[in-house]
Design a protein around this motif. Structure first.
Motif, PDB file in Angstrom:
ATOM      1  N   THR A  51       0.830  -1.202   0.000  1.00  0.00           N
ATOM      2  CA  THR A  51       0.000   0.000   0.000  1.00  0.00           C
ATOM      3  C   THR A  51       0.870   1.260   0.000  1.00  0.00           C
ATOM      4  O   THR A  51       2.037   1.213   0.416  1.00  0.00           O
TER       5      THR A  51
ATOM      6  N   ASP B  18       0.670   3.699   2.011  1.00  0.00           N
ATOM      7  CA  ASP B  18       1.019   4.007   3.400  1.00  0.00           C
ATOM      8  C   ASP B  18       2.223   3.200   3.862  1.00  0.00           C
ATOM      9  O   ASP B  18       3.076   3.697   4.607  1.00  0.00           O
ATOM     10  N   GLN B  19       2.329   1.954   3.415  1.00  0.00           N
ATOM     11  CA  GLN B  19       3.471   1.126   3.770  1.00  0.00           C
ATOM     12  C   GLN B  19       4.750   1.656   3.134  1.00  0.00           C
ATOM     13  O   GLN B  19       5.815   1.641   3.759  1.00  0.00           O
TER      14      GLN B  19
ATOM     15  N   SER C 174       5.291   4.785   2.419  1.00  0.00           N
ATOM     16  CA  SER C 174       5.615   5.993   3.186  1.00  0.00           C
ATOM     17  C   SER C 174       6.312   5.635   4.491  1.00  0.00           C
ATOM     18  O   SER C 174       7.295   6.274   4.880  1.00  0.00           O
TER      19      SER C 174
ATOM     20  N   ASP D  54       5.145   6.380  -3.139  1.00  0.00           N
ATOM     21  CA  ASP D  54       3.926   6.353  -2.329  1.00  0.00           C
ATOM     22  C   ASP D  54       2.847   7.210  -2.987  1.00  0.00           C
ATOM     23  O   ASP D  54       1.682   6.817  -3.078  1.00  0.00           O
TER      24      ASP D  54
ATOM     25  N   GLY E  73      -4.202   8.516   3.820  1.00  0.00           N
ATOM     26  CA  GLY E  73      -3.082   8.813   2.942  1.00  0.00           C
ATOM     27  C   GLY E  73      -2.419  10.148   3.209  1.00  0.00           C
ATOM     28  O   GLY E  73      -1.204  10.273   3.145  1.00  0.00           O
TER      29      GLY E  73
ATOM     30  N   TRP F 145       0.026   9.780   6.090  1.00  0.00           N
ATOM     31  CA  TRP F 145       1.248   9.041   5.764  1.00  0.00           C
ATOM     32  C   TRP F 145       2.090   9.751   4.726  1.00  0.00           C
ATOM     33  O   TRP F 145       3.309   9.543   4.661  1.00  0.00           O
ATOM     34  N   ASN F 146       1.478  10.589   3.931  1.00  0.00           N
ATOM     35  CA  ASN F 146       2.234  11.340   2.949  1.00  0.00           C
ATOM     36  C   ASN F 146       3.063  12.447   3.590  1.00  0.00           C
ATOM     37  O   ASN F 146       4.135  12.792   3.096  1.00  0.00           O
TER      38      ASN F 146
END
Length: 211
Positions: free
Chosen positions: A31, A33-34, A36, A82, A96, A99-100
């Motif tokens: 994903t 997020d992962q 990131s 990402d 998102g 996490w970004n």
């Protein structure tokens, strides 16, 4: 990150290799997020490698510098993919935006503080890290006021990381003649000076847009 509003402009998104890697990532269960989150892992490894320069010598110091440079670039690749995985591949999630943005702050701190330790000037690394966070804060603060995101440098994230990478590789090449820590220290001074200018520019822009 699920949209393109206030997205950092990156020409690398339009390259064939970046699109190809994004397609491969989209075919997996990874994903955005992962990706990131993994950028922080790469940044910590970069910081530890650069810090090791203070205790290593000879070939070990060169290896630490090159690993540090490689990990900085891996961090930037995570920052690229990402967003592409979220937007271009349509895999963005509800968290998102978090996490970004958030992982970039500890990533900057880990790299710059580690660089300061490797230079034998920890306070200089902390100064660069504080300014990096402040520069990012000014951008985010402007956005919170409804303003367009200000990604200008001269020491935006990509500029800081380019300076770190060039310094690490340069220190490795020049190590037979110049102490690696001295090269890292010079680069940190450049980052501090440039980040100060960037903070003043962004701060003035936020202020003037309110008038």
């Amino acid at each position: 990150m699920t949209g393109t509003k206030n997205r950092r402009p990156l020409t690398s998104r339009d390259t064939g290799w970046a699109r190809a890697v994004t397609r491969r990532l989209a075919a997996t269960r990874i994903t955005p997020d992962q990706v990131s989150a993994f950028s922080v892992v790469a940044a910590v490894l970069a910081g530890l490698s650069l810090a090791a320069v203070a205790w290593a010598d000879g070939g070990w110091a060169i290896a630490a510098l090159l690993v540090g440079a490689a990990m900085v670039q891996l961090r930037l690749l995570c920052n690229l993919f990402d967003g592409m995985l979220a937007v271009e591949a349509g895999r963005g999630g509800p968290a998102g935006a978090f996490w970004n943005e958030v992982p970039d702050r500890p990533a900057d701190i880990a790299i710059l503080v580690g660089m300061g330790m490797g230079a034998g000037e920890p306070w200089l690394g902390w100064a660069a890290a504080v300014l990096a966070v402040f520069v990012a804060y000014l951008r985010a603060f402007g956005v919170s006021l409804g303003q367009a995101a200000d990604y200008r440098g001269p020491m935006a994230k990509q500029h800081r990381m380019a300076a770190v990478t060039v310094a690490a590789v340069g220190a490795a090449v020049l190590s037979p003649w110049v102490a690696p820590g001295a090269v890292l220290a010079v680069a940190l001074w450049v980052i501090v000076a440039g980040s100060t200018v960037t903070a003043l520019r962004r701060g003035r822009t936020v202020h003037d847009r309110l008038l």
